[in-house]
Design an enzyme around this catalytic site. Structure first.
Site, PDB file in Angstrom:
ATOM      1  N   GLU A 166     -21.640   4.336   6.420  1.00  0.00           N
ATOM      2  CA  GLU A 166     -22.037   5.623   6.998  1.00  0.00           C
ATOM      3  C   GLU A 166     -21.941   6.746   5.963  1.00  0.00           C
ATOM      4  OE1 GLU A 166     -21.022   8.123  11.112  1.00  0.00           O
ATOM      5  OE2 GLU A 166     -19.665   6.550  10.399  1.00  0.00           O
TER       6      GLU A 166
ATOM      7  N   LYS B 142     -27.906   9.333  14.335  1.00  0.00           N
ATOM      8  CA  LYS B 142     -26.808   8.838  15.161  1.00  0.00           C
ATOM      9  C   LYS B 142     -26.927   9.442  16.554  1.00  0.00           C
ATOM     10  CE  LYS B 142     -21.793   8.047  14.782  1.00  0.00           C
ATOM     11  NZ  LYS B 142     -20.607   8.248  13.913  1.00  0.00           N
TER      12      LYS B 142
ATOM     13  N   CYS C 144     -21.774   3.441  13.515  1.00  0.00           N
ATOM     14  CA  CYS C 144     -20.345   3.547  13.800  1.00  0.00           C
ATOM     15  C   CYS C 144     -20.023   3.610  15.295  1.00  0.00           C
ATOM     16  CB  CYS C 144     -19.745   4.749  13.063  1.00  0.00           C
ATOM     17  SG  CYS C 144     -17.937   4.641  12.863  1.00  0.00           S
TER      18      CYS C 144
ATOM     19  N   SER D  80      16.456   7.770  -3.767  1.00  0.00           N
ATOM     20  CA  SER D  80      17.809   7.969  -3.235  1.00  0.00           C
ATOM     21  C   SER D  80      18.578   6.674  -3.025  1.00  0.00           C
ATOM     22  CB  SER D  80      17.727   8.710  -1.902  1.00  0.00           C
ATOM     23  OG  SER D  80      17.132   7.882  -0.916  1.00  0.00           O
TER      24      SER D  80
END
Length: 734
Positions: free
Chosen positions: A45, A114, A175, A357
């Site tokens: 896309e 789309k 999509c 740490s």
């Protein structure tokens, strides 16, 4: 008669607004597709401009440059004699659309907009685009003059149509149309469309890879056909990571697939499909065939081109394959590492700086960087020239070739243990041991002089000396003294990040890595502008529970024995004074809740959309047996108080790799206020009323049980009750 076709599906690592790079990657994918024998190539896309342009889609330049790239594709000899469709934005009648543009031999065949836009999660497509609402209709699109000069076309069709070749029919989804309940592949399949392509921009979330695969398989299981799913991969400028998994399915079975995570920018997979397999599969589905007879047809764009060849007997049909999913631990190992690599090589920086740490979180971040180094070495060994080029560019060494992940990690990762008088010898040792195992350039520092200097400034100005709680200070003093240490570590991190490459004789600077997890962000268990304030955070979307599982996996995956001791140690910030050299402060004690409970709260709040009362309603039953209703109520209220007090910290949350469905990221994913009424008066009263009602009902039931009359059969064994009898409201048998 030709019946077999070879189709190519491409996975591209594009970058928003990198038109030159995007063009080169598209051309490379087309060239590879042709070399693999494909006559049809589809891609992801918005591949021309990049998916994450966002508000740049409001700029005319984005549309202009997209057309310029398309012009280069049309002119390129690479695109000769292959049907290609690409993704790009198109404006039609002053409306912006997210489109596929199909072309063949310098002729544009169709612009397909789309139709269904995505609005959930991290997606905000309707902010920039509109959906095409005219089903099965096309209109004339007037081409820019630069395109007309190449194609000799003035107008081309735009709309909801399909392409009809001499041997088959091709349709398009984009999509979200695959995810939608009214997916377009259903009516297209009923209309005889045999090949459906989907250019997608789908991003990664832990444990979610199966969703896309199931959808793609089901798209052709019910009504047959071939489905070509082409997805983006990588970080194109945002917090999300597009996770590849491009694939081809035929009649409900996967026949070809790409990788989920990888460092190379272009991946092309092909599948050889027998069109007669699709036709026979569909004709045996009798209900589907009957329904197809009344289906409203799509406009068809005819093209004098065939995907098959009369001499196709030598082609072997792609057989079904089994999709093997990665475990969550493998997804954490690979996904954030690939995201970091994209960010590093595109940022122009020379590596990473990490305050280490010796705890689970910073250790996880260090292991992810080591995973990145491992993947880089593997990619170079496989001949990935782009990866090698990028490594050499980052390190400013034209003849360097990485082969050992530890050696590469030493060049790319600087770690530092920032000790204070409240730090224990155990954490210092754990940090040092881990650094030696992964190969990072490591050194310890002591920040006590800086802490004393800051406190001295405050004392000079006010005449007061703040004290820790253990030395008689109030909670405000105690918290302020902890925050001084945390914030000074952030300041020192950026100082060392800017200058450590100078110390090591290299140009450039380092990116500061954060290491706060998604649960701590949700709870607000962090100091604003402390070490969690970094350039990027690869674990900011991952839960503490998943990080521990990842480290357990990484211990054997990378042979890091120091992880055993790190996993066994209780999580602690080490910001309060030690007692006899031992840690007295732990994270879960400070937070007033466990990390497991935090994950539960997070999923209910975000994924299941629960406010305080709904969360209580669910947990009072789920935690029944280990907590009373009153205890559940107090836990829920404590969480929401802490969440409300600390929500403002999300506005400055370090950009993090998105991985979890309950991420509290305020920037894109979790849109909520950052100023709350922290007492939640109305909501908490509703919870309290419910708890009181539950207690009352429980007491009534207990009372009924205690006053229940003795059974006649127990006092007189000669009496047998008729179980068909019942009692009236006064308790008399009737």
């Amino acid at each position: 008669m030709g019946r077999k076709v070879v189709v190519a599906v491409c996975t591209l690592n594009q970058w928003a607004l990198d038109f030159e790079g995007n063009l080169n990657r598209i051309l490379q994918s087309i060239q590879e597709a042709k070399e693999m024998g494909a006559l049809y190539r589809t891609g992801p896309e918005l591949e021309i401009c990049g998916y994450s342009c966002e508000d740049h889609f409001h700029e005319p330049d984005t549309f202009l440059h997209s057309w310029q790239v398309l012009a280069e594709l049309l002119k390129s000899p690479t695109c000769k004699d292959i049907l290609v469709d690409v993704g790009m934005p198109v404006q039609h009648r002053n409306v912006s659309y997210n489109c596929r543009v199909a072309f063949l031999n310098k002729n544009i065949l169709l612009i397909r907009p789309k139709m269904i836009l995505c609005e959930d999660g991290n997606y905000r497509e309707t902010r920039w685009f509109s959906g095409w609402t005219k089903e099965r209709q096309v209109e004339d699109y007037y081409l820019p003059r630069m395109i007309t000069a190449i194609t000799n076309q003035t107008t081309v069709p735009i709309g909801d149509a399909v392409i009809s070749t001499r041997d088959t029919c091709i349709g398009f989804e984009i999509c979200e149309e695959l995810w939608n309940p009214q997916s377009r592949h259903i009516p297209m399949g009923l209309d005889g469309v045999e090949i459906i392509s989907n250019g997608s921009g789908s991003y990664m979330e832990l444990r979610k890879a199966y969703v896309t695969v199931d959808l793609v398989k089901s798209a052709t299981f019910k009504s047959g056909g071939a489905y070509l799913f082409s997805n983006l991969r990588g970080c194109d400028g945002q917090r999300i990571y597009f996770n590849g998994c491009s694939c081809v399915t035929v009649n409900g079975e996967v026949v070809s697939r790409g990788l989920q995570f990888a460092l190379h920018d272009v991946e092309v997979i092909t599948a050889t499909i027998d069109l007669e397999d699709i036709r026979s599969y569909r004709t045996k589905l009798r209900s589907r065939s009957h329904l197809a007879t009344s289906n409203v047809p799509f406009p068809r764009i005819p093209v004098d081109f065939a995907l098959s060849d009369d001499e196709d007997v030598h082609l072997t049909i792609s057989p079904p394959i089994e999709w093997k999913y990665l475990t969550p631990e493998e997804e954490i190992e690979l996904g954030p590492a690939c995201w970091l690599w994209d960010y590093l090589r595109r940022s122009g920086q020379g590596g990473f700086f990490l305050p280490l740490s010796g705890g689970v979180d910073s250790t996880s971040t260090a292991c992810i960087v080591f995973s990145m180094c491992t993947q880089i070495c593997e990619a170079v060994q496989k001949g990935e020239s782009q990866v090698l080029y990028d490594v050499r560019k980052i390190l400013c060494q034209a003849d360097y070739t990485p082969s050992d992940p530890m050696e590469l990690c030493n060049r790319l990762l600087v770690t530092c243990y920032m000790a204070s008088e409240n730090s224990s010898q155990e954490t210092k040792q754990r940090a040092s041991q881990l650094a030696s195992e992964i190969g990072s350039y490591h050194f310890p520092i002591v920040i006590d002089s800086a802490v004393s200097a800051v406190i001295g400034i405050f004392t000079t100005a006010t005449g007061l000396v703040p004290k820790f709680r253990t030395k008689g200070g109030c909670p405000r003093q105690n918290l302020a003294l902890q925050n001084i240490q945390a914030r000074l570590r952030m300041v020192l991190s950026y100082l060392f990040a800017q200058l450590m490459l100078w110390v090591r004789g290299r140009p450039g600077g380092l990116l500061v890595l954060g290491s706060s997890n998604v649960d701590e962000a949700l709870r607000g268990y962090m100091t604003k502008y402390d070490c969690s304030s970094a350039d990027v955070n690869p674990i900011g979307g991952v839960s503490k529970t998943d990080l521990k599982s990842f480290l357990q996996y990484a211990k054997s995956r990378f042979f890091l024995p120091s992880l055993s001791e790190i996993l066994q140690a209780p999580p602690t910030a080490e910001l309060e004074p030690l007692t006899d050299g031992q840690i007295t402060q732990t994270d879960e004690q400070d937070m007033g809740m466990t990390y497991a409970e935090l994950s539960e709260f997070g999923r209910l709040r975000k994924t299941y959309h629960c406010g305080p009362f709904s969360m209580f309603q669910k947990l009072v039953h789920k935690w029944n047996g280990k907590c009373t209703p009153q205890e559940v109520a107090e836990k829920v209220k404590h969480f929401f108080r802490c969440y409300a007090i600390n929500r403002h910290k999300m506005t400055v949350l370090t950009p993090s790799y998105h991985a979890e469905t309950y991420s509290p990221d305020d920037n894109r994913f979790d849109h909520r206020p950052f100023l709350y009424r922290v007492h939640w008066n109305w909501q908490f009263k509703t919870i309290d009323d419910t708890v009181a009602q539950m207690g009352k009902e429980k007491r009534i039931k207990q009372g009924e049980a205690n006053t229940k009359p003795e059974s006649p059969s127990s006092s007189n064994p000669n009496i047998t009750l008729n179980f068909n009898m019942r009692r009236d409201r006064k308790g008399v048998l009737i």
